[in-house]
Design a protein around this motif. Sequence first.
Motif, PDB file in Angstrom:
ATOM      1  N   SER A   6      19.655  58.370   1.102  1.00  0.00           N
ATOM      2  CA  SER A   6      19.766  56.932   1.350  1.00  0.00           C
ATOM      3  C   SER A   6      20.899  56.326   0.518  1.00  0.00           C
ATOM      4  O   SER A   6      21.614  55.437   0.998  1.00  0.00           O
ATOM      5  N   GLU A   7      21.071  56.798  -0.711  1.00  0.00           N
ATOM      6  CA  GLU A   7      22.169  56.306  -1.539  1.00  0.00           C
ATOM      7  C   GLU A   7      23.514  56.733  -0.969  1.00  0.00           C
ATOM      8  O   GLU A   7      24.463  55.956  -0.948  1.00  0.00           O
ATOM      9  N   TYR A   9      24.162  57.274   2.129  1.00  0.00           N
ATOM     10  CA  TYR A   9      24.383  56.453   3.320  1.00  0.00           C
ATOM     11  C   TYR A   9      24.951  55.087   2.944  1.00  0.00           C
ATOM     12  O   TYR A   9      25.903  54.614   3.559  1.00  0.00           O
TER      13      TYR A   9
END
Length: 71
Positions: A6-7, A9
């Motif tokens: 997620s980071e 992304y």
Amino acid sequence: MTLWPSELYVYSAILLLALCSVLTRAGFMLFGDYIPLPDGVRRALRYAPAAALTAIVAVSYTHLRAHETRE
């Protein structure tokens, strides 16, 4: 340092948006003399900053007035 997916992304999205912004601005600065704008477009672009500011103020004002009428 390990990045979670997620980071990764989020960082890649920020980098891609920054790159697109720089490329569009640099493209106009580099090729602006080679692509002449018609006089009508040049005249219209003179009003773009005032129109953008008016749009921001108008939205803020109407949003503020909407909250005042609800209370």
